[in-house]
Design an enzyme around this catalytic site. Structure first.
Site, PDB file in Angstrom:
ATOM      1  N   ASN A  13       1.159  -1.425   0.003  1.00  0.00           N
ATOM      2  CA  ASN A  13      -0.452  -0.004   0.287  1.00  0.00           C
ATOM      3  C   ASN A  13       1.107   1.281  -0.006  1.00  0.00           C
ATOM      4  OD1 ASN A  13      -1.603   2.388   0.323  1.00  0.00           O
ATOM      5  ND2 ASN A  13      -2.480   0.610   2.365  1.00  0.00           N
ATOM      6  N   ARG A  95      -2.373  -2.199  -3.397  1.00  0.00           N
ATOM      7  CA  ARG A  95      -3.346  -1.640  -3.718  1.00  0.00           C
ATOM      8  C   ARG A  95      -3.489   0.145  -4.330  1.00  0.00           C
ATOM      9  NH1 ARG A  95      -5.201   3.127   1.148  1.00  0.00           N
ATOM     10  NH2 ARG A  95      -7.073   3.295   0.818  1.00  0.00           N
ATOM     11  N   HIS A 184     -12.849   3.027  -0.496  1.00  0.00           N
ATOM     12  CA  HIS A 184     -12.530   1.834   0.702  1.00  0.00           C
ATOM     13  C   HIS A 184     -13.726   0.818   0.026  1.00  0.00           C
ATOM     14  CE1 HIS A 184     -12.627   4.658   4.006  1.00  0.00           C
ATOM     15  NE2 HIS A 184     -11.314   4.917   4.407  1.00  0.00           N
ATOM     16  N   HIS A 212     -18.123   1.962   7.585  1.00  0.00           N
ATOM     17  CA  HIS A 212     -16.251   1.756   7.207  1.00  0.00           C
ATOM     18  C   HIS A 212     -16.046   3.195   8.213  1.00  0.00           C
ATOM     19  CE1 HIS A 212     -12.250   0.662   6.044  1.00  0.00           C
ATOM     20  NE2 HIS A 212     -12.361   2.321   7.135  1.00  0.00           N
ATOM     21  N   LEU A 213     -15.906   2.710   9.816  1.00  0.00           N
ATOM     22  CA  LEU A 213     -15.704   4.553  10.135  1.00  0.00           C
ATOM     23  C   LEU A 213     -13.901   4.375  11.019  1.00  0.00           C
ATOM     24  CD1 LEU A 213     -18.977   4.321  12.099  1.00  0.00           C
ATOM     25  CD2 LEU A 213     -18.191   5.276  10.213  1.00  0.00           C
ATOM     26  N   GLY A 214     -13.176   5.320   9.818  1.00  0.00           N
ATOM     27  CA  GLY A 214     -11.511   4.976  10.657  1.00  0.00           C
ATOM     28  C   GLY A 214     -12.056   6.389  10.894  1.00  0.00           C
ATOM     29  N   ARG A 245     -11.742  15.170   7.479  1.00  0.00           N
ATOM     30  CA  ARG A 245     -12.333  15.615   6.166  1.00  0.00           C
ATOM     31  C   ARG A 245     -14.008  15.863   6.636  1.00  0.00           C
ATOM     32  NH1 ARG A 245     -11.334  10.708   3.409  1.00  0.00           N
ATOM     33  NH2 ARG A 245      -8.976  10.463   3.250  1.00  0.00           N
ATOM     34  N   GLY A 334     -11.485   1.228  12.506  1.00  0.00           N
ATOM     35  CA  GLY A 334     -10.877   2.113  13.779  1.00  0.00           C
ATOM     36  C   GLY A 334     -11.818   2.054  15.152  1.00  0.00           C
ATOM     37  N   ASN A 338     -13.813  -0.785  17.560  1.00  0.00           N
ATOM     38  CA  ASN A 338     -13.280  -0.003  19.042  1.00  0.00           C
ATOM     39  C   ASN A 338     -14.255   0.857  19.621  1.00  0.00           C
ATOM     40  OD1 ASN A 338     -11.228  -1.784  18.661  1.00  0.00           O
ATOM     41  ND2 ASN A 338     -10.442  -0.579  17.103  1.00  0.00           N
ATOM     42  N   GLU A 388      -8.094  -5.538   5.113  1.00  0.00           N
ATOM     43  CA  GLU A 388      -8.233  -4.504   3.618  1.00  0.00           C
ATOM     44  C   GLU A 388      -6.366  -5.636   2.615  1.00  0.00           C
ATOM     45  OE1 GLU A 388      -8.583  -0.805   4.926  1.00  0.00           O
ATOM     46  OE2 GLU A 388      -9.217  -0.547   3.042  1.00  0.00           O
TER      47      GLU A 388
HETATM   48  P1  AMP Z   1      -8.235   2.696  10.858  1.00  0.00           P
HETATM   49  O1  AMP Z   1      -8.281   5.284  10.229  1.00  0.00           O
HETATM   50  O2  AMP Z   1      -9.233   2.402  10.512  1.00  0.00           O
HETATM   51  O3  AMP Z   1      -6.643   3.122  11.389  1.00  0.00           O
HETATM   52  O4  AMP Z   1      -8.918   4.029  12.252  1.00  0.00           O
HETATM   53  C1  AMP Z   1      -8.413   5.308  13.174  1.00  0.00           C
HETATM   54  C2  AMP Z   1      -9.275   5.758  13.959  1.00  0.00           C
HETATM   55  O5  AMP Z   1      -9.978   4.164  14.767  1.00  0.00           O
HETATM   56  C3  AMP Z   1      -8.494   6.874  15.136  1.00  0.00           C
HETATM   57  O6  AMP Z   1      -8.270   8.140  14.629  1.00  0.00           O
HETATM   58  C4  AMP Z   1      -9.497   6.504  16.427  1.00  0.00           C
HETATM   59  O7  AMP Z   1     -10.303   7.474  15.875  1.00  0.00           O
HETATM   60  C5  AMP Z   1      -9.984   4.872  15.909  1.00  0.00           C
HETATM   61  N1  AMP Z   1      -9.851   4.322  17.158  1.00  0.00           N
HETATM   62  C6  AMP Z   1      -8.916   3.001  17.422  1.00  0.00           C
HETATM   63  N2  AMP Z   1      -8.931   2.796  18.596  1.00  0.00           N
HETATM   64  C7  AMP Z   1      -9.879   2.923  19.185  1.00  0.00           C
HETATM   65  C8  AMP Z   1     -10.784   2.683  20.552  1.00  0.00           C
HETATM   66  N3  AMP Z   1     -10.376   1.706  21.343  1.00  0.00           N
HETATM   67  N4  AMP Z   1     -12.090   3.374  21.068  1.00  0.00           N
HETATM   68  C9  AMP Z   1     -12.365   4.416  19.726  1.00  0.00           C
HETATM   69  N5  AMP Z   1     -11.741   4.615  18.913  1.00  0.00           N
HETATM   70  C10 AMP Z   1     -10.335   3.882  18.095  1.00  0.00           C
END
Ligand code: AMP
Length: 402
Positions: A13, A95, A184, A212-214, A245, A334, A338, A388
């Site tokens: 990636n 990717r 995504h 998909h909430l990252g 964003r 993320g 979580n 992914e």
């Molecule tokens: P990703 O882009 O999928 O790696 O997600 C990253 C985001 O996941 C971080 O900016 C955090 O806001 C969130 N995150 C990661 N671990 C946790 C957790 N244990 N509880 C809440 N949010 C989390």
């Protein structure tokens, strides 16, 4: 003696200043190595490499460009006996963020494919150039190895025209390839399929809303295994509130900031992509920190959280309408995997849509796919960890394996 079949896939990636990688064995799905090269082109470059069952190795030394980065990765793998020239390696899966309308599936890379990815640079100026550099560099390191492009947009190419087309002048849109592509896609494909598995159904039998909430965030409506709508658009800026964003805004905000506030297009681009969303609203983009601040009574953090949830609910409602019937809502990435408070807030009040949560199941921390709604709920709410890299490796391997 029988010849060993090549079953390993290296997933790359390549970002503008980083390369993330994983080496997977598709015979059993084992992860043989994971790593990351960061800050390429800076004096403070860093490579972190972790072989399966081994200790993490970190090196800090200037890495001038992607070629140097991939060579360093190849050296790390070689020192574990897993170099790019080892016979067990079947392919490299790349990717690639933007595949336009043409790439609807993973594709073995040749000169024509490279030229098409290049042609898409105007619609993905931040991503496709780095992806191309990664591919070209990998080709030079082992010209005989099949290289496969797995596109972030591919899963969304099944969207019907009425979901993909913006209501703007048709000639202008077509001339400049302005339409909803969605991103995504590898994650939405993987998670919607895993959600069907969790419900003991074939993907063709279920309608799923994937959230998909990252740090980047997107929603998709998946009907019988095919994407019918998604929240990201021409670029990953549209849709949900994200870490940095804005997601959806009135496009006239841009004219206003230009004409009234005197900002340049580049400044507005940076504002909406890098200084908006959660970080713009409250100064933090880590949901853990935001929830901690809310617990301390911080009102800015609470408002940011409420705006985030309000948008999420609007998409759940919209995609329930798009799908007609919904079998499951799946949270991933993320925050989705979580953050129990986010899942709880997003589902609360949507009982009329058939959604409900079991508070105890929602509070459980686990890396396993699981249902967190009560038995009686009409719509299953699920937490489905995305993968992914595994999906890219599986798609690449399916294309090159005998
Ligand atoms: P990703 O882009 O999928 O790696 O997600 C990253 C985001 O996941 C971080 O900016 C955090 O806001 C969130 N995150 C990661 N671990 C946790 C957790 N244990 N509880 C809440 N949010 C989390």
């Amino acid at each position: 003696m029988t010849a060993t079949t090549a079953t390993r896939v290296l997933v790359l990636n390549s970002g503008s200043s980083s390369v993330k990688y994983q080496l997977l064995d598709m015979a059993d799905g084992a992860r043989l190595a994971v790593g990351l090269v960061e800050r390429i082109g800076e004096t403070s470059s860093r490579l972190a490499h972790t072989p399966a069952g081994g200790a993490r190795r970190e090196r800090e030394a200037p890495i001038a460009d992607h070629e140097a980065a991939l060579k360093a990765v190849a050296n790390e793998l070689a020192s574990d006996g897993l170099g790019l020239d080892s016979p067990g390696l079947a392919a490299i899966g790349h990717r690639v963020v933007h595949g336009g309308q043409k790439f609807t599936a993973p594709t073995v890379i040749d000169d024509a494919v490279l030229a098409e990815i290049e042609r898409l640079v105007p619609v993905a100026p931040l991503h496709n150039p780095a992806n191309l550099t990664g591919i070209k560099t990998a080709q030079t390191l082992n010209p005989d190895l099949p290289q496969v492009a797995v596109f972030d947009t591919a899963f969304h190419t099944t969207m019907p025209e009425h979901a993909a087309r913006y209501a703007i002048d048709t000639e202008t849109a077509d001339e400049h390839r302005v339409r909803r592509y969605g991103f995504h896609g590898t994650s939405h494909a993987y998670v919607s399929r895993k959600t069907a598995e969790l419900l003991d159904k074939d993907p063709s039998e279920v309608n799923v809303i994937v959230l998909h909430l990252g740090n980047g965030a997107s929603a998709s409506a998946v009907a019988g295994g095919r994407c019918v709508d998604t929240s990201m658009g021409l670029t990953p800026l549209e849709g949900l509130v994200m870490g940095t964003r804005s997601g959806d805004i009135d496009p006239a905000v841009i004219f206003h900031l230009s004409r009234v506030a005197g900002k340049s297009i580049d400044e507005i681009d940076t504002l909406l992509n890098k200084r908006s969303g959660l970080i713009g609203l409250c100064g933090d983009n880590d949901m853990r920190e935001i929830v901690r601040r809310i617990d301390e009574g911080d009102e800015r953090a609470k408002l940011a959280f409420d705006i985030y949830i309000h948008r999420l609910k609007k998409y759940i409602g919209a995609y329930s309408a798009v799908l007609g019937t919904v079998d499951a809502v799946a949270f991933t990435a993320g925050i989705g995997e979580n953050s129990a408070p986010v899942r709880e807030a997003a589902v609360t009040g949507l009982e009329e849509l058939g959604l409900a949560l079991d508070a105890e199941l929602n509070a459980v921390r686990s890396d396993q796919a699981r249902v967190i709604s009560p038995q009686y709920a009409r719509v299953a709410v699920a937490v489905v960890p995305t993968d992914e890299e595994l999906e890219i490796a599986a798609q690449a391997y399916a294309l090159v394996s005998p």
